[in-house]
Design a protein around this motif. Structure first.
Motif, PDB file in Angstrom:
ATOM      1  N   GLU A 410       0.829  -1.198   0.000  1.00  0.00           N
ATOM      2  CA  GLU A 410       0.000   0.000   0.000  1.00  0.00           C
ATOM      3  C   GLU A 410       0.872   1.260   0.000  1.00  0.00           C
ATOM      4  O   GLU A 410       0.570   2.238  -0.703  1.00  0.00           O
ATOM      5  N   ALA A 411       1.956   1.239   0.804  1.00  0.00           N
ATOM      6  CA  ALA A 411       2.838   2.403   0.882  1.00  0.00           C
ATOM      7  C   ALA A 411       3.497   2.679  -0.468  1.00  0.00           C
ATOM      8  O   ALA A 411       3.594   3.836  -0.908  1.00  0.00           O
ATOM      9  N   ILE A 412       3.961   1.627  -1.129  1.00  0.00           N
ATOM     10  CA  ILE A 412       4.596   1.796  -2.439  1.00  0.00           C
ATOM     11  C   ILE A 412       3.574   2.299  -3.459  1.00  0.00           C
ATOM     12  O   ILE A 412       3.884   3.173  -4.287  1.00  0.00           O
ATOM     13  N   LEU A 434      -0.855  16.048   0.203  1.00  0.00           N
ATOM     14  CA  LEU A 434      -1.883  15.826   1.216  1.00  0.00           C
ATOM     15  C   LEU A 434      -2.683  14.552   0.929  1.00  0.00           C
ATOM     16  O   LEU A 434      -3.021  13.800   1.857  1.00  0.00           O
ATOM     17  N   LEU A 435      -3.003  14.315  -0.338  1.00  0.00           N
ATOM     18  CA  LEU A 435      -3.715  13.084  -0.686  1.00  0.00           C
ATOM     19  C   LEU A 435      -2.888  11.860  -0.308  1.00  0.00           C
ATOM     20  O   LEU A 435      -3.419  10.872   0.235  1.00  0.00           O
ATOM     21  N   VAL A 441      -2.730   7.008   6.064  1.00  0.00           N
ATOM     22  CA  VAL A 441      -3.508   6.754   7.276  1.00  0.00           C
ATOM     23  C   VAL A 441      -4.753   5.932   6.958  1.00  0.00           C
ATOM     24  O   VAL A 441      -5.073   4.956   7.641  1.00  0.00           O
ATOM     25  N   LEU A 442      -5.464   6.285   5.894  1.00  0.00           N
ATOM     26  CA  LEU A 442      -6.705   5.588   5.556  1.00  0.00           C
ATOM     27  C   LEU A 442      -6.474   4.131   5.193  1.00  0.00           C
ATOM     28  O   LEU A 442      -7.314   3.264   5.468  1.00  0.00           O
ATOM     29  N   LEU A 443      -5.325   3.830   4.588  1.00  0.00           N
ATOM     30  CA  LEU A 443      -5.009   2.445   4.214  1.00  0.00           C
ATOM     31  C   LEU A 443      -4.387   1.660   5.361  1.00  0.00           C
ATOM     32  O   LEU A 443      -4.031   0.491   5.188  1.00  0.00           O
ATOM     33  N   LEU A 446      -0.090   3.862   8.460  1.00  0.00           N
ATOM     34  CA  LEU A 446       0.277   4.594   9.669  1.00  0.00           C
ATOM     35  C   LEU A 446      -0.992   4.923  10.445  1.00  0.00           C
ATOM     36  O   LEU A 446      -2.072   5.084   9.859  1.00  0.00           O
ATOM     37  N   THR A 447      -0.864   5.014  11.760  1.00  0.00           N
ATOM     38  CA  THR A 447      -1.953   5.558  12.564  1.00  0.00           C
ATOM     39  C   THR A 447      -1.859   7.086  12.532  1.00  0.00           C
ATOM     40  O   THR A 447      -0.853   7.657  12.107  1.00  0.00           O
ATOM     41  N   VAL A 448      -2.899   7.731  13.012  1.00  0.00           N
ATOM     42  CA  VAL A 448      -2.881   9.191  13.063  1.00  0.00           C
ATOM     43  C   VAL A 448      -1.734   9.667  13.957  1.00  0.00           C
ATOM     44  O   VAL A 448      -1.019  10.626  13.634  1.00  0.00           O
ATOM     45  N   GLU A 449      -1.530   8.966  15.087  1.00  0.00           N
ATOM     46  CA  GLU A 449      -0.453   9.350  16.006  1.00  0.00           C
ATOM     47  C   GLU A 449       0.912   9.187  15.340  1.00  0.00           C
ATOM     48  O   GLU A 449       1.805  10.031  15.510  1.00  0.00           O
ATOM     49  N   GLN A 450       1.100   8.100  14.596  1.00  0.00           N
ATOM     50  CA  GLN A 450       2.372   7.898  13.899  1.00  0.00           C
ATOM     51  C   GLN A 450       2.589   8.968  12.830  1.00  0.00           C
ATOM     52  O   GLN A 450       3.718   9.412  12.610  1.00  0.00           O
TER      53      GLN A 450
END
Length: 600
Positions: A410-412, A434-435, A441-443, A446-450
């Motif tokens: 997902e990150a790639i 921004l997208l 986060v949505l995928l 990462l969490t919001v905190e991360q």
């Protein structure tokens, strides 16, 4: 005192404070914005406008994208490829190492790339019998060259691109920087291979970063988990199916103990109320007794099909964590035993040690260590408990030891889509950033905190607070005055001399203060000089970007220069020896190659 004199006074004080390093750079930057308002050079909105600038928001979003790639093991995977392909050849080792860090820098930022590969390079140097000092400075310097391979390589690239757009010109394309970056990278590698061995010291580092790539193997050996460990799969006719996990009773099998029960989908400890086909029992004991257990309860077991213990417990979905019971912990006095599930139901206690000895059961005392196993998300979530001290951060371990872990695809994919949007210009760069950050986060990458922790707020605040200084230099005429002085000094020597003069000024400042701060000071001067001479600002801005990256002569020039100082055992005077030839290369590219592609 007129406004130009006040502006020059503020610039001088800012440079002195940056160089002296007596105050945090964030405070100096914020103080600059306040001083511009307090002296009346800018209105309140103008003095704080930098914090809402699209370039600042774009830079912040890039940190989140970078963290997503790092946290999912993309950099660890790249490091493993490097170790596998490097071999013993010095030239091959340098080419692969420097190319890899340059490519990573272009995609995940200079600081993130060097920090991720630093332990890998140190370990690799040890394995091939070379001093880390022969590799680490080339890694840092190739990262500077790699920052000019793409728009995302450094905040300076974003600033010069936005400045071109503000002047009514086309912003620089995503890969347009590579026109200068590729020759710089090739030249940097060539200089290091030809002269690096003589110009670099032969020393061992004073502070070697930990190599956590084999962390699972280390823990398995420390807690002796591979002493008769077996995996048993619950088969379709097993009497355990439909029963709660507590039904597993091993009292009739001498010497056999249950370590944990894992869900069949590999998602960590079993959390459902009843066992299902495919669930895995991990037990320790003698082969004969374990074989009897498997036969009696219809469990699949083949001695020749048992995977490595470390791989069983430590993989893309689940990991290990070692915690220490501190004094005054609420867990002191609590009875525990290996195989016990924590109250959250997410973690299992694999082993308990006291003074280096494994315990079958124990009433915990201060100083005991526990080995916990669970999913990476569970480890991240529950190990902030003040009742335990984590020996090594699970997040750091995962980044080094789990290549292409959960969320890597997902990150790639997010990175590729962002690059596509930036390269095509379908949306503004800040929207693309921004997208991409939101997608991380949505995928679930990462969490919001991360995501919050991923942003380098020092850089963001530095850029946002220093931007108004550029505005003040333009509004008051200070930039025009400096530009006119520079043009007067070079006389009729022409635009090439202008680029040379700007490079020298930028490079000198860049050895002493942040290259981002340097660019923010020099960009308005460069724009004014281009206007005064009647040439296009584009080659001037690109030359500033190249000069800002040429921070080679001191360890304080950039964070990555300082980052390799301890592990490489470098001294202050070591940097300029290799740095001067590289500075000359960057000068040639900025002065003569840049105008060949971005015409005056």
């Amino acid at each position: 005192m007129n406004s130009i004199a006040v502006t020059f006074a503020i610039v001088a004080v800012v440079i002195v404070l940056f160089v002296s390093n007596r105050f945090p750079v964030v405070l100096v930057a914020i103080g600059t914005a306040i001083a511009l308002y307090g002296t009346g050079l800018l209105k309140l909105g103008e003095s704080l406008a930098g914090f809402g600038d699209p370039a600042v928001i774009f830079i912040a979003s890039l940190f989140v994208v970078s963290a997503g790639l790092d946290a999912t093991g993309v950099t660890a995977w790249a490091g493993e490829l490097l170790v596998a392909r490097a071999g013993q050849s010095r030239a091959r080792l340098l080419v692969l190492t420097m190319t890899l860090v340059a490519l990573l820098t272009a995609l995940i930022s200079i600081n993130g790339a060097v920090a991720a590969l630093l332990p890998v390079v140190v370990v690799m140097a040890t394995r091939v019998g070379r001093s880390p000092s022969q590799l680490l400075m080339p890694v840092a310097f190739s990262a500077h060259a790699g920052s000019l391979l793409a728009l995302t390589g450094t905040p300076v690239n974003v600033l010069v691109s936005e400045s071109a757009a503000d002047a009514g010109l086309a912003p620089f394309g995503f890969f347009e920087f590579a026109i200068a970056g590729v020759p710089l990278l090739v030249g940097t590698i060539a200089i290091v291979i030809l002269f690096g061995q003589r110009l670099l010291p032969e020393r061992k580092g004073r502070a070697i970063p930990p190599d956590l790539s084999k962390h699972a193997r280390t823990l398995v050996e420390q807690y002796r988990l591979d002493d008769g460990l077996f995996r048993l799969r619950v088969r379709a006719r097993s009497p355990y199916i439909g029963s709660p996990p507590t039904v597993v009773d091993l009292t009739n099998y001498a010497g056999v103990s249950l370590i944990t029960i894992q869900a069949g989908d590999g998602g960590g400890p079993v959390r459902q109320a009843k066992l299902n086909e495919g669930d895995i029992l991990i037990v320790r004991g003698g082969a004969e007794a374990v074989g009897a257990l498997a036969s009696d309860n219809v469990l699949a077991f083949r001695a020749d099909d048992i995977p490595e213990v470390a791989d069983t417990l430590f993989n893309r979905t689940s990991g290990l964590a070692e915690v220490l019971i501190p004094p005054r912990s609420g867990l002191v006095g609590q009875p525990m035993f290996p195989g016990m599930i924590t109250p959250s139901g997410d973690l299992v206690i694999l082993a308990i040690q006291r003074r280096g000895e494994n315990l079958a059961e124990a009433v915990l005392i201060a100083g005991d260590t526990l080995l916990l196993q669970g999913t990476w998300n569970a480890l991240d979530k529950h190990l902030n408990d003040p009742d335990v001290l984590v020996v090594d951060s699970p997040e750091l371990i995962r980044r080094q030891a789990v290549p292409l872990g959960t969320g890597a695809k997902e990150a790639i994919a997010v990175l590729l889509v962002m690059v596509l949007l930036l390269a095509t210009g379908w949306v503004p760069s800040v929207i693309a950033g921004l997208l991409a950050a939101c997608a991380m986060v949505l995928l679930g990458v990462l969490t919001v905190e991360q995501a919050y922790r991923a942003v380098n707020w020092t850089t963001v605040i530095l850029v946002g607070a220093m931007m108004p200084l550029s505005t003040a230099m333009q509004n008051t005429g200070a930039a025009d005055l400096m530009a006119a002085t520079l043009i007067h000094l070079i006389g009729d020597a022409g635009p090439y001399a202008l680029l040379a003069g700007l490079f020298v000024l930028t490079a000198i400042l860049g050895q002493l203060i942040s290259n981002t701060a340097t660019a923010l000071i020099m960009i308005p001067i460069a724009m004014a000089a281009a206007t005064e001479m009647g040439v296009s600002p584009r080659p001037v801005l690109m030359s500033i970007a190249v000069a800002s990256a040429a921070s080679f002569l001191t360890p304080i020039a950039t964070p990555v220069n300082l980052m390799v100082m301890g592990p490489g055992g470098y001294r202050f005077g070591d940097y300029w020896k290799l740095g001067l030839p590289l500075l000359s290369l960057f000068f040639v590219v900025a002065t003569f190659l840049v105008p060949a592609f971005w015409h005056f």
